[in-house]
Scaffold this motif. Structure first.
Motif, PDB file in Angstrom:
ATOM      1  N   LYS A 168       0.823  -1.211   0.000  1.00  0.00           N
ATOM      2  CA  LYS A 168       0.000   0.000   0.000  1.00  0.00           C
ATOM      3  C   LYS A 168       0.853   1.255   0.000  1.00  0.00           C
ATOM      4  O   LYS A 168       0.476   2.283  -0.567  1.00  0.00           O
ATOM      5  N   HIS A 169       2.044   1.186   0.617  1.00  0.00           N
ATOM      6  CA  HIS A 169       2.934   2.337   0.644  1.00  0.00           C
ATOM      7  C   HIS A 169       3.539   2.627  -0.730  1.00  0.00           C
ATOM      8  O   HIS A 169       3.985   3.751  -0.978  1.00  0.00           O
ATOM      9  N   GLY A 170       3.555   1.623  -1.602  1.00  0.00           N
ATOM     10  CA  GLY A 170       4.208   1.800  -2.900  1.00  0.00           C
ATOM     11  C   GLY A 170       3.281   1.754  -4.089  1.00  0.00           C
ATOM     12  O   GLY A 170       3.740   1.749  -5.233  1.00  0.00           O
ATOM     13  N   THR A 171       1.971   1.732  -3.839  1.00  0.00           N
ATOM     14  CA  THR A 171       1.026   1.673  -4.950  1.00  0.00           C
ATOM     15  C   THR A 171      -0.019   2.779  -4.811  1.00  0.00           C
ATOM     16  O   THR A 171      -0.464   3.075  -3.694  1.00  0.00           O
ATOM     17  N   PRO A 172      -0.426   3.356  -5.947  1.00  0.00           N
ATOM     18  CA  PRO A 172       0.182   3.103  -7.265  1.00  0.00           C
ATOM     19  C   PRO A 172       1.570   3.723  -7.360  1.00  0.00           C
ATOM     20  O   PRO A 172       1.831   4.736  -6.721  1.00  0.00           O
ATOM     21  N   GLY A 173       2.411   3.104  -8.155  1.00  0.00           N
ATOM     22  CA  GLY A 173       3.769   3.604  -8.288  1.00  0.00           C
ATOM     23  C   GLY A 173       4.672   2.632  -9.019  1.00  0.00           C
ATOM     24  O   GLY A 173       4.243   1.549  -9.436  1.00  0.00           O
ATOM     25  N   PRO A 174       5.947   2.987  -9.183  1.00  0.00           N
ATOM     26  CA  PRO A 174       6.877   2.197  -9.998  1.00  0.00           C
ATOM     27  C   PRO A 174       7.509   1.027  -9.252  1.00  0.00           C
ATOM     28  O   PRO A 174       8.737   0.919  -9.141  1.00  0.00           O
ATOM     29  N   PHE A 175       6.675   0.171  -8.706  1.00  0.00           N
ATOM     30  CA  PHE A 175       7.137  -1.039  -8.022  1.00  0.00           C
ATOM     31  C   PHE A 175       6.476  -2.266  -8.647  1.00  0.00           C
ATOM     32  O   PHE A 175       5.283  -2.247  -8.958  1.00  0.00           O
ATOM     33  N   THR A 176       7.240  -3.326  -8.821  1.00  0.00           N
ATOM     34  CA  THR A 176       6.698  -4.627  -9.188  1.00  0.00           C
ATOM     35  C   THR A 176       6.909  -5.551  -8.000  1.00  0.00           C
ATOM     36  O   THR A 176       8.018  -5.628  -7.456  1.00  0.00           O
ATOM     37  N   PHE A 177       5.853  -6.247  -7.608  1.00  0.00           N
ATOM     38  CA  PHE A 177       5.917  -7.129  -6.445  1.00  0.00           C
ATOM     39  C   PHE A 177       5.811  -8.589  -6.893  1.00  0.00           C
ATOM     40  O   PHE A 177       4.949  -8.937  -7.705  1.00  0.00           O
ATOM     41  N   ILE A 178       6.691  -9.410  -6.350  1.00  0.00           N
ATOM     42  CA  ILE A 178       6.645 -10.844  -6.629  1.00  0.00           C
ATOM     43  C   ILE A 178       5.961 -11.528  -5.448  1.00  0.00           C
ATOM     44  O   ILE A 178       6.395 -11.393  -4.299  1.00  0.00           O
TER      45      ILE A 178
END
Length: 207
Positions: free
Chosen positions: A90-100
């Motif tokens: 939640k801290h990184g979305t929306p944004g330039p992160f891809t999560f595995i």
């Protein structure tokens, strides 16, 4: 020849977004801007479109593709997300992160890595979000980094020059950056940064 659509980067025109999505639904591959680099996208359940995307990038089925979602609730459909992982994401979305993350049974099996994981992201780019909203499902995507190039393509006119006969629609949303998303592996006991990119890990409490 592909359809070239100049779409406003902050206020995407609904009519043009619908044109692009209609082509994607018909089995097309789209080149579109994200909050990091330009990307290639197609419907996740269209096997032929996925094969075409891989052909353009010249990657085989061992190279994992990313499921680009419009929000975290959509992510939870395709990946197993616990409360700790959700708060971090939640801290990184929306944004330039891809999560595995560990894949659920609803995630197409051809997207799984050997560890039964899947890569997902929620972009902040208004055009990407408008595409996802109109499509009403995630886009299967890969960074538009062509073989032999040092960097991903960032100029839509160059995308048109090089891919006008390979993709079905090119969206001109202005120039994008050259740095891909930061990849964060949440499938293990603790988060790990698998690739440092545009997203600042400090936003996730990882620095």
């Amino acid at each position: 020849m592909s359809l070239f659509l100049a779409i406003h980067p902050d206020n995407p025109q609904p009519r043009l977004i619908k044109q692009a999505v209609d082509l994607v639904r018909a089995g097309g591959v789209v080149a579109y801007p994200s909050d990091s680099c330009y990307a290639l996208g197609c419907q996740l359940n269209d096997k032929r479109a996925v094969e075409r995307l891989r052909e353009i990038r010249q990657i085989d089925d061992r190279h994992f593709l990313t499921l680009v979602c419009r929000d975290l609730s959509e992510v939870a459909r395709y990946a197993k997300v616990d409360n700790v992982q959700y708060r971090l994401m939640k801290h990184g979305t929306p944004g330039p992160f891809t999560f595995i993350l560990e894949a659920t049974r609803e995630a197409p099996r051809r997207l799984w890595t050997r560890r039964n994981t899947i890569g997902l992201r929620v972009p902040s780019n208004p055009i990407a979000h408008a595409l996802l909203t109109e499509l009403d499902e995630p886009l299967l995507s890969a960074t538009l980094h062509l073989p032999g190039d040092e960097y991903p393509l960032s100029d839509p006119l160059e995308v048109d020059e090089r891919l006008c006969h390979a993709v079905d629609v090119i969206i001109d949303g202005g120039h994008c950056g050259l740095t891909p998303s930061t990849v964060v592996d949440l499938s293990g006991k603790s988060p790990e940064i698998a690739r440092r990119g545009l997203g600042d890990p400090a936003l996730l409490g990882l620095e």
